[in-house]
Design an enzyme around this catalytic site. Structure first.
Site, PDB file in Angstrom:
ATOM      1  N   GLY A  10     -47.124  36.259  -2.738  1.00 45.38           N
ATOM      2  CA  GLY A  10     -46.934  36.873  -3.886  1.00 45.38           C
ATOM      3  C   GLY A  10     -46.854  38.456  -3.771  1.00 45.38           C
ATOM      4  N   VAL A  12     -48.977  40.456  -5.196  1.00 45.38           N
ATOM      5  CA  VAL A  12     -50.329  41.028  -4.999  1.00 45.38           C
ATOM      6  C   VAL A  12     -51.116  40.605  -3.822  1.00 45.38           C
ATOM      7  CG1 VAL A  12     -52.732  40.728  -6.314  1.00 45.38           C
ATOM      8  CG2 VAL A  12     -50.604  41.060  -7.530  1.00 45.38           C
ATOM      9  N   SER A  38     -44.522  28.177  -0.223  1.00 46.62           N
ATOM     10  CA  SER A  38     -44.841  29.285   0.640  1.00 46.62           C
ATOM     11  C   SER A  38     -45.514  28.757   2.052  1.00 46.62           C
ATOM     12  CB  SER A  38     -45.725  30.248  -0.037  1.00 46.62           C
ATOM     13  OG  SER A  38     -46.821  29.682  -0.576  1.00 46.62           O
ATOM     14  N   ARG A  98     -61.382  35.619 -17.710  1.00 45.88           N
ATOM     15  CA  ARG A  98     -61.808  37.196 -18.128  1.00 45.88           C
ATOM     16  C   ARG A  98     -62.789  37.289 -19.258  1.00 45.88           C
ATOM     17  NH1 ARG A  98     -55.726  39.511 -17.551  1.00 45.88           N
ATOM     18  NH2 ARG A  98     -55.807  39.655 -15.156  1.00 45.88           N
ATOM     19  N   CYS A 128     -54.200  44.631 -15.500  1.00 46.51           N
ATOM     20  CA  CYS A 128     -53.705  45.894 -14.955  1.00 46.51           C
ATOM     21  C   CYS A 128     -53.860  47.065 -15.997  1.00 46.51           C
ATOM     22  CB  CYS A 128     -52.578  45.955 -14.269  1.00 46.51           C
ATOM     23  SG  CYS A 128     -51.123  45.114 -15.232  1.00 46.51           S
ATOM     24  N   SER A 158     -42.995  45.359 -11.856  1.00 54.73           N
ATOM     25  CA  SER A 158     -44.147  44.661 -10.943  1.00 54.73           C
ATOM     26  C   SER A 158     -44.857  43.898 -11.619  1.00 54.73           C
ATOM     27  CB  SER A 158     -44.801  45.884 -10.151  1.00 54.73           C
ATOM     28  OG  SER A 158     -45.451  46.638 -10.708  1.00 54.73           O
ATOM     29  N   GLY A 159     -45.198  44.263 -12.829  1.00 53.27           N
ATOM     30  CA  GLY A 159     -46.152  43.300 -13.761  1.00 53.27           C
ATOM     31  C   GLY A 159     -45.751  41.877 -13.867  1.00 53.27           C
ATOM     32  N   HIS A 240     -47.379  51.442 -13.712  1.00 56.06           N
ATOM     33  CA  HIS A 240     -47.524  51.505 -14.908  1.00 56.06           C
ATOM     34  C   HIS A 240     -47.818  52.832 -15.554  1.00 56.06           C
ATOM     35  CE1 HIS A 240     -47.166  47.285 -14.978  1.00 56.06           C
ATOM     36  NE2 HIS A 240     -48.148  46.915 -15.311  1.00 56.06           N
TER      37      HIS A 240
END
Length: 336
Positions: A10, A12, A38, A98, A128, A158-159, A240
């Site tokens: 990916g 990231v 992948s 989180r 992010c 990109s987020g 961003h």
């Protein structure tokens, strides 16, 4: 160090490889993991070629010191025990853990020491937009407690991942060539547009992305601050930006805020209105720091200050922040 990257194919995951190399991170052995789609892909790192393995419930993580995971929240939840059971530290880029009380949520410039207490062997990388905002707000918090935040984010393609970036580029080509516009990753066409929704709406009509900024900011800064966010997808490709209004317990002067930000780790000040010097996504892509400018008093609030920031979502907003956490663990002999 024995290092694993989960979600290696990916956006990231690929950034992890670049950041580890750029920062000369100590890697003796590298393992790459991914989905069935992948599996078998090969990537070069420091002159060697590594093949992506299928992520499975087995003992592949035995001997791994640090595992960087960026394969989505469902994969993180499913494989967390497999990844950590032999002692690996899992630094997770998803939203899975989180807000768990027993999982530290870390931005090294703000609360690195929290990473030293991790009962489950998991450290969470924040959202992010939250990362970039708190890096800038932490030195202001040291001047006077921030009581309220209002923020509008301007978030790049990109987020939503590598496929979203490719879709945005394809949309511009489709439009230029007079073809029907491809819309798959986003709810609407993003090219020549902004979409005032990121993630799904919750019961209070804020999106999950906006609620992440409310909740994560409080946990990282150890604060009771209230944050009201509107998160917007724009047609920038990678970086961003955020427009931030804050209220503090005492009135602050612009110059003392500028001085604090100039000295802050992870922050670059670009703030000269006379010469039109301010951060923009066009220039912050690929950079490590969060760039800040347009610092001024809030005309609507005596204790208010407003500013503008921009930073690379894939880098500081994801991979770099995780690698900086790992570096802190190594410095404190906490990684193996």
């Amino acid at each position: 160090m024995n290092i694993a990257i989960v979600g290696a194919s990916g956006a990231v995951g690929q950034e992890f490889l670049r950041v580890l190399d750029e920062r000369n991170f100590p890697v003796d052995n590298l393992l790459l993991f991914g989905s069935a789609r992948s599996m078998g892909r090969k990537y070069s790192f420091r002159g060697r070629e590594y093949e992506v393995r299928l992520l499975q419930h087995n003992d592949d993580f035995k001997g791994v010191d640090i595992a960087f995971t960026s394969a989505g929240a469902s994969a993180s939840r499913e494989f967390a025990e497999t990844i950590t059971k032999h002692g690996a530290v899992m630094i997770d880029n998803s939203s899975a853990f989180r807000m768990d009380d027993d999982v530290p949520l870390i931005v090294p410039e703000c609360n690195a020491a929290d990473a030293l207490v991790r009962p489950r062997g998991i450290i969470a990388n924040p959202n992010c937009t939250t990362i970039m905002m708190v890096v800038v707000l932490k030195p202001i918090e040291a001047l006077s407690h921030i009581t309220r935040i209002r923020v509008a984010s301007y978030q790049s393609a990109s987020g939503a991942g590598a496929q979203a970036m490719a879709e945005l580029e394809r949309q511009y080509r489709d439009i230029a060539e007079g073809k029907p516009v491809t819309v798959e990753k986003f709810a609407f066409q993003l090219a020549y547009n902004v979409i005032p929704q990121i993630d799904v709406f919750t019961d209070n009509d804020y999106t999950k992305e906006e609620m992440k900024m409310f909740n994560e900011t409080r946990k990282i800064l150890h604060s009771d601050v209230k944050c009201s966010a509107t998160c917007v997808r724009i047609s920038a490709l990678r970086s961003h930006s955020e427009s931030v209004w804050i209220e503090t317990e005492r009135p602050l002067e612009v110059q003392e805020v500028r001085e604090a930000l100039s000295a802050a780790p992870g922050v670059t000040l670009l703030d000269d209105p006379a010469s039109m010097t301010y951060p923009m996504p066009l220039f912050t892509g690929g950079k490590d720091d969060v760039y800040v400018g347009r610092i001024r008093k809030d005309l609507s609030c005596e204790n208010g200050m407003t500013l503008w920031l921009s930073g690379d979502q894939i880098k500081k907003g994801a991979a770099l922040n995780a690698v900086q956490i790992a570096e802190y663990l190594i410095e404190n002999k906490q990684s193996c």
